[in-house]
Each structure stands twice: as C-alpha cells, then as structure tokens.
Scaffold this motif. Structure first.
Motif, PDB file in Angstrom:
ATOM      1  N   GLY A 121       0.770  -1.244   0.000  1.00 13.35           N
ATOM      2  CA  GLY A 121       0.000   0.000   0.000  1.00 13.35           C
ATOM      3  C   GLY A 121       0.796   1.286   0.000  1.00 13.35           C
ATOM      4  N   TRP A 122       2.078   1.222  -0.326  1.00 16.70           N
ATOM      5  CA  TRP A 122       2.871   2.444  -0.406  1.00 16.70           C
ATOM      6  C   TRP A 122       2.559   3.180  -1.708  1.00 16.70           C
ATOM      7  CZ3 TRP A 122       4.410   3.093   4.243  1.00 16.70           C
ATOM      8  CH2 TRP A 122       4.865   2.026   5.017  1.00 16.70           C
ATOM      9  N   PRO A 123       2.851   4.475  -1.792  1.00 14.06           N
ATOM     10  CA  PRO A 123       2.619   5.218  -3.027  1.00 14.06           C
ATOM     11  C   PRO A 123       3.266   4.531  -4.230  1.00 14.06           C
ATOM     12  CG  PRO A 123       3.210   6.716  -1.261  1.00 14.06           C
ATOM     13  CD  PRO A 123       3.417   5.329  -0.723  1.00 14.06           C
ATOM     14  N   GLN A 124       2.655   4.662  -5.381  1.00 12.19           N
ATOM     15  CA  GLN A 124       3.134   3.951  -6.570  1.00 12.19           C
ATOM     16  C   GLN A 124       3.856   4.847  -7.581  1.00 12.19           C
ATOM     17  OE1 GLN A 124       2.811   0.399  -6.935  1.00 12.19           O
ATOM     18  NE2 GLN A 124       2.487   0.837  -4.772  1.00 12.19           N
ATOM     19  N   VAL A 125       3.958   6.132  -7.289  1.00 11.98           N
ATOM     20  CA  VAL A 125       4.676   7.068  -8.161  1.00 11.98           C
ATOM     21  C   VAL A 125       5.871   7.619  -7.398  1.00 11.98           C
ATOM     22  CG1 VAL A 125       4.568   9.214  -9.466  1.00 11.98           C
ATOM     23  CG2 VAL A 125       2.572   7.700  -9.401  1.00 11.98           C
ATOM     24  N   PHE A 126       7.079   7.451  -7.946  1.00  8.89           N
ATOM     25  CA  PHE A 126       8.295   7.904  -7.270  1.00  8.89           C
ATOM     26  C   PHE A 126       8.219   7.508  -5.796  1.00  8.89           C
ATOM     27  CE2 PHE A 126       9.733  11.634 -10.212  1.00  8.89           C
ATOM     28  CZ  PHE A 126       9.672  10.789 -11.296  1.00  8.89           C
ATOM     29  N   THR A 127       8.042   6.223  -5.544  1.00 10.26           N
ATOM     30  CA  THR A 127       7.683   5.738  -4.213  1.00 10.26           C
ATOM     31  C   THR A 127       8.636   6.186  -3.107  1.00 10.26           C
ATOM     32  OG1 THR A 127       6.628   3.810  -5.200  1.00 10.26           O
ATOM     33  CG2 THR A 127       7.158   3.676  -2.871  1.00 10.26           C
ATOM     34  N   ASP A 128       9.934   5.988  -3.286  1.00  7.38           N
ATOM     35  CA  ASP A 128      10.864   6.348  -2.214  1.00  7.38           C
ATOM     36  C   ASP A 128      10.886   7.858  -1.975  1.00  7.38           C
ATOM     37  OD1 ASP A 128      12.177   6.957  -4.583  1.00  7.38           O
ATOM     38  OD2 ASP A 128      13.902   5.652  -4.211  1.00  7.38           O
ATOM     39  N   TYR A 129      10.861   8.636  -3.044  1.00 10.81           N
ATOM     40  CA  TYR A 129      10.848  10.088  -2.927  1.00 10.81           C
ATOM     41  C   TYR A 129       9.552  10.550  -2.251  1.00 10.81           C
ATOM     42  CZ  TYR A 129      11.159  15.011  -4.353  1.00 10.81           C
ATOM     43  OH  TYR A 129      11.226  16.385  -4.352  1.00 10.81           O
ATOM     44  N   SER A 130       8.439   9.960  -2.658  1.00 14.59           N
ATOM     45  CA  SER A 130       7.147  10.312  -2.061  1.00 14.59           C
ATOM     46  C   SER A 130       7.137  10.032  -0.568  1.00 14.59           C
ATOM     47  CB  SER A 130       6.020   9.529  -2.744  1.00 14.59           C
ATOM     48  OG  SER A 130       5.912   9.861  -4.113  1.00 14.59           O
TER      49      SER A 130
END
Length: 313
Positions: free
Chosen positions: A224-233
């Motif tokens: 369920g982590w963000p799916q766009v630029f995940t680590d940066y987000s």
C-alpha cells in the motif's frame, strides 16, 4: 477543453500571478530583516537551492550557501558574489552528523546564530516514468533523516527576535497524506499520521523504517505504499509530517523566541534532479520558499504551501 487542460491553464495563470507578485518590492514597514539577518540554505550549489540563495540575497540578507563540496559551492556563488550579493559558502553534508556538528559550531563562532533555515538538500533517483526503489535507503536518509537532523541542530541556534525565526522545508505534493492519487493505502496508518494527538517522531521514523525493510525484502509493492516515485514520495511524506509535529512542539515558545516552521512544493522544476524535464523555472520554484521565509507577519506554522497558497497535506 478537458479537465487536464483546464488544470494546466489554471496552473499557468497562477504562475504568472506569482511571477508578478515577485516583482513587487517589500515596503520599509514590511522588511523585518537586514544585512545582519542570517539565512542558511542547504544543498544550494545548484537548482532551486541556488535560486533561493539568489533571491534571499537580492532582498539584502546575508545568506550561507551550503554544499557537500566547498569548491562546487564556491563556483556556484561566484556570479552572486560578483554581483555584490552577501553570500558565504560553507561545506555541509546533511547525512553526516559530524558535518552538521562542524557547521553548527562554525555558525555559533562566526554569527552567534541564524534567523532562517531553508532545508533544500535532497535527492531523487527516479526520472520520467521510472519508479525504482533501488536507492530508497539513501533517499530516506537524505530527504527525511538529514532534514530532521538539520532542524534539530539549528533550533538551538535560532536567534530571538520580535519577528520570529523561520524554518522552511522544500517538499512535494507527492508526499501528501490525502491526495487523490499516490497516497498510502493503509487507512489506519494514514489516520495515525494525520491525527495530531497520535503523531510523533517515533511514528514517522517507524513508518519510513518499515518501508525500507519492505523494500529490502521485496514486499513493498503489495503493502500500500505510493506507486509514483515511491521512495521520494515517502521521504517527503515524512518531511511533511515532521513539519506538522515540530510546529506543534515549537508553538509553546514564548514571544520573542518564536520559531515558525512550514514546508512547500516548488512544483516540477526544470533542474538536474528532474532531468530538465520539469515545466516550472527555478525562479518560480524558489519563490514560495523565499516568500515563506520573509513573511512580514509570520503567524502561520505547520502548513503546506504551493504557489504562495496553502494546500492540504
């Protein structure tokens, strides 16, 4: 005209408005600062950071341009110094505790403290539509832990004043808790991070640590982590949450010792970090950060801004 085109038109109109606002000089009544006002900008040898240094110095402050490499920082500052601006260069690596300590000691010895801190230093290894988490640990370490450690080190050096000291962190809409897209899928965690009664440094640290652990074991894609630029987000989500937390903690300081902390999204700026693919100039990207740092009557804290307007976290 479809929804996407209308949104683009609105953004462009607002950028034009902000560009116009930037040409309006502050009045003598509004200018609470002077050449003796000390502003520190991290990661300032290029891009948004360098432009923030430029704009603050143009307003007549003394600006400390920090860079991981002294020579690179000096080269970046050369044009500003030739233009007569009061810019000083010092080495600083925000992921290195010893570097932060040396910098803090240098500030204390040479200036006795600072009035403004702009946390600009950050990294992002995703370009275009790529969403690699290969460098997730470094991204979190720099963008969140480095920023947090810098804030902690500078708070004791914030000089008392009637106008209050200011901390501004460069963040991103990608780190919004409740954006319609790219938000954390875990509703319970999202609610905990949103609830000021539950929000804590431990919770924020635990969230990013859990993310890193799941990156390492390969389970992050289904958690369920963000799916766009995940680590940066995730790194910017943590910065946003920490901004809100510190605003609450700092709100108890007495008059004359106030510290106001906020964060902002500069937009998708044409810099090396975006592979020069952004649609916003560094001048426009720096504007809201400079505006927050210089607000004549600083009564806002723990807020998130874009294009000089408050937006939801």
């Amino acid at each position: 005209m479809d929804k996407k085109e209308r949104a683009k038109e609105r953004r462009e109109k607002r950028r034009q408005e902000v560009s116009l606002l930037r040409t309006i000089p502050y009045s003598d009544h509004q200018r609470w600062w002077s050449i003796d006002t000390i502003a520190v900008v991290t990661g300032a040898n290029r891009g948004i950071g360098l432009e923030i240094v430029h704009q603050l110095a143009m307003h007549g402050l003394t600006v400390i341009l920090t860079s991981r490499e002294t020579g690179v920082g000096e080269e970046a500052a050369r044009v500003l110094l030739e233009g007569g601006l009061n810019v000083v260069v010092h080495k600083l690596d925000i992921v290195d505790p010893s570097s932060i300590k040396i910098f803090a000691e240098w500030i204390q010895q040479n200036y006795g403290g600072i009035d403004i801190l702009v946390n600009n230093a950050g990294v992002n290894f995703n370009v275009g539509t790529e969403n690699s988490v290969e460098s997730a640990e470094k991204v979190i370490e720099t963008n969140y832990f480095g920023t947090k450690n810098m804030i902690k080190a500078m708070i004791p050096l914030m000089r008392p004043s009637a106008s209050g000291a200011r901390i501004v962190s460069v963040s991103s809409r990608l780190g919004r808790l409740n954006g319609r897209r790219n938000r954390i899928g875990d509703v319970t965690l999202r609610q905990q991070l949103e609830d000021m009664n539950l929000l804590s440094e431990e919770l924020i640290d635990r969230t990013v640590t859990k993310f890193i652990e799941q990156v390492k074991d390969g389970s992050w894609t289904s958690c369920g982590w963000p799916q766009v630029f995940t680590d940066y987000s995730m790194s910017k989500l943590a910065v946003n949450a920490y901004t809100r937390l510190m605003a609450k903690i700092l709100s108890d300081r007495p008059e004359g010792q106030k510290i106001y902390i906020n964060c902002y999204c500069p937009g998708w700026v044409k810099t090396a970090m975006t592979g020069w693919a952004g649609h916003t100039t560094p001048e426009d990207g720096a504007d809201t950060g400079v505006w927050l740092a210089l607000l004549p009557e600083q009564f806002v804290r723990g807020k998130f801004f874009a294009e000089r307007r408050e937006i939801n976290f």
